[in-house]
Design a protein around this motif. Structure first.
Motif, PDB file in Angstrom:
ATOM      1  N   MET A  54     -33.387 -14.404  -3.677  1.00 51.25           N
ATOM      2  CA  MET A  54     -33.392 -13.809  -2.600  1.00 51.25           C
ATOM      3  C   MET A  54     -31.842 -13.207  -2.623  1.00 51.25           C
ATOM      4  SD  MET A  54     -35.771 -13.085  -0.422  1.00 51.25           S
ATOM      5  CE  MET A  54     -35.051 -12.434   0.833  1.00 51.25           C
ATOM      6  N   GLU A  71     -29.250  -5.156   3.437  1.00 56.06           N
ATOM      7  CA  GLU A  71     -30.631  -5.703   4.277  1.00 56.06           C
ATOM      8  C   GLU A  71     -31.230  -4.266   4.789  1.00 56.06           C
ATOM      9  OE1 GLU A  71     -33.312  -7.571   6.865  1.00 56.06           O
ATOM     10  OE2 GLU A  71     -31.844  -8.436   5.231  1.00 56.06           O
ATOM     11  N   ARG A  74     -34.559  -2.909   2.951  1.00 51.96           N
ATOM     12  CA  ARG A  74     -35.760  -3.792   3.050  1.00 51.96           C
ATOM     13  C   ARG A  74     -36.895  -2.904   3.103  1.00 51.96           C
ATOM     14  NH1 ARG A  74     -35.217  -9.386   3.798  1.00 51.96           N
ATOM     15  NH2 ARG A  74     -33.279  -9.814   2.449  1.00 51.96           N
ATOM     16  N   GLY A  75     -38.013  -2.876   2.259  1.00 51.04           N
ATOM     17  CA  GLY A  75     -38.996  -2.031   2.361  1.00 51.04           C
ATOM     18  C   GLY A  75     -38.868  -1.098   1.252  1.00 51.04           C
ATOM     19  N   GLY A 161     -36.663  -6.049  -4.883  1.00 52.82           N
ATOM     20  CA  GLY A 161     -37.910  -5.720  -4.587  1.00 52.82           C
ATOM     21  C   GLY A 161     -37.877  -5.409  -2.980  1.00 52.82           C
ATOM     22  N   PRO A 162     -38.783  -4.562  -2.423  1.00 50.86           N
ATOM     23  CA  PRO A 162     -38.941  -4.520  -1.057  1.00 50.86           C
ATOM     24  C   PRO A 162     -38.813  -5.516  -0.315  1.00 50.86           C
ATOM     25  CG  PRO A 162     -40.936  -3.734  -2.059  1.00 50.86           C
ATOM     26  CD  PRO A 162     -40.110  -4.097  -3.152  1.00 50.86           C
ATOM     27  N   ASP A 163     -39.098  -6.804  -0.611  1.00 48.29           N
ATOM     28  CA  ASP A 163     -38.946  -7.782   0.197  1.00 48.29           C
ATOM     29  C   ASP A 163     -37.553  -8.572  -0.226  1.00 48.29           C
ATOM     30  OD1 ASP A 163     -39.172  -8.833  -2.408  1.00 48.29           O
ATOM     31  OD2 ASP A 163     -40.478 -10.234  -2.156  1.00 48.29           O
ATOM     32  N   GLY A 164     -36.766  -7.994  -0.569  1.00 50.24           N
ATOM     33  CA  GLY A 164     -35.462  -8.519  -0.776  1.00 50.24           C
ATOM     34  C   GLY A 164     -35.166  -9.548  -2.012  1.00 50.24           C
ATOM     35  N   LYS A 165     -36.100  -9.570  -2.869  1.00 48.47           N
ATOM     36  CA  LYS A 165     -36.112 -10.608  -3.842  1.00 48.47           C
ATOM     37  C   LYS A 165     -35.595  -9.918  -5.248  1.00 48.47           C
ATOM     38  CE  LYS A 165     -39.056 -14.230  -2.736  1.00 48.47           C
ATOM     39  NZ  LYS A 165     -40.157 -15.319  -3.103  1.00 48.47           N
ATOM     40  N   ILE A 192     -45.637  -0.962  -3.794  1.00 53.80           N
ATOM     41  CA  ILE A 192     -45.529  -0.459  -2.258  1.00 53.80           C
ATOM     42  C   ILE A 192     -46.941   0.323  -1.601  1.00 53.80           C
ATOM     43  CG2 ILE A 192     -44.019   0.625  -0.628  1.00 53.80           C
ATOM     44  CD1 ILE A 192     -41.615   0.237  -2.555  1.00 53.80           C
TER      45      ILE A 192
END
Length: 193
Positions: A54, A71, A74-75, A161-165, A192
């Motif tokens: 993360m 943060e 995100r997305g 990535g969009p998930d924060g990873k 996405i």
């Protein structure tokens, strides 16, 4: 008399060349693929955030004075790039960014976030003026953001990535690796909905 003067000038010139070579060899943290290979596992041990991790929620002060946090993205797919004006591979990489990254992914859920590592705003301002770059840039003069991600070597890219990873972490610049980075951005954006 003239021979003594020319010999002295020659020695001064040789001394300057040796000093310049030593400075280039000892510059911390600016490397390309060859220096990565020479460093062996050093780049691995200096990378603090790796693929699958993360991403730390850090806040970056932008060149225009605004602040952004990872943060808030995100997305979206984010390419976090650490660079410096004095780093030749960083400068080479930045010459490709506008056409091959920013323009290519415009209008899609993608953010390119270049962050100048360890330099004052005035230095980055002079660099922007000289190069004509006007895309948003972050400033990290105290390395507080960079130190969450790595302890040495630039340029560094973290594809998030969009998930924060973190999807990909890379060090240095070469054309083949840059093209792989573009393919990875495409793949991440394709997922996405």
């Amino acid at each position: 008399m003239a021979t003594k003067k020319s010999n002295k000038s020659l020695w001064v010139m040789l001394a300057l060349i040796v000093i310049i070579l030593l400075v280039i060899l000892l510059l911390p943290g600016c490397g390309n693929r060859n220096s990565k290979q020479d460093a062996g596992n050093d780049t691995e041990t200096t990378t603090l955030v790796k693929a699958g991790d993360m991403v730390p929620d850090v806040t970056v002060t932008m060149f225009d004075g605004s602040k952004v946090s990872l943060e808030q993205f995100r997305g979206k797919v984010v390419l976090l790039n650490f660079w410096a004006t004095w780093c030749p591979p960083c400068r080479e990489e930045l010459t490709h960014v506008q056409a091959e990254i920013i323009d290519r992914f415009a209008g899609r859920p993608f953010v390119f976030l270049p962050v100048s590592r360890g330099e004052e705003r005035e230095t980055v301002a002079a660099f922007r003026e000289k190069t004509g770059y006007d895309f948003p840039m972050g400033l990290d003069s105290n390395r507080t953001v960079y130190d969450h991600f790595a302890s040495n070597y630039i340029p560094r890219n973290f594809l998030i990535g969009p998930d924060g990873k973190v999807l990909l972490a890379s060090v240095g610049y070469d054309e083949e690796e840059f093209q792989e980075l573009i393919r990875s951005i495409e793949e991440a954006l394709a997922k996405i909905k």
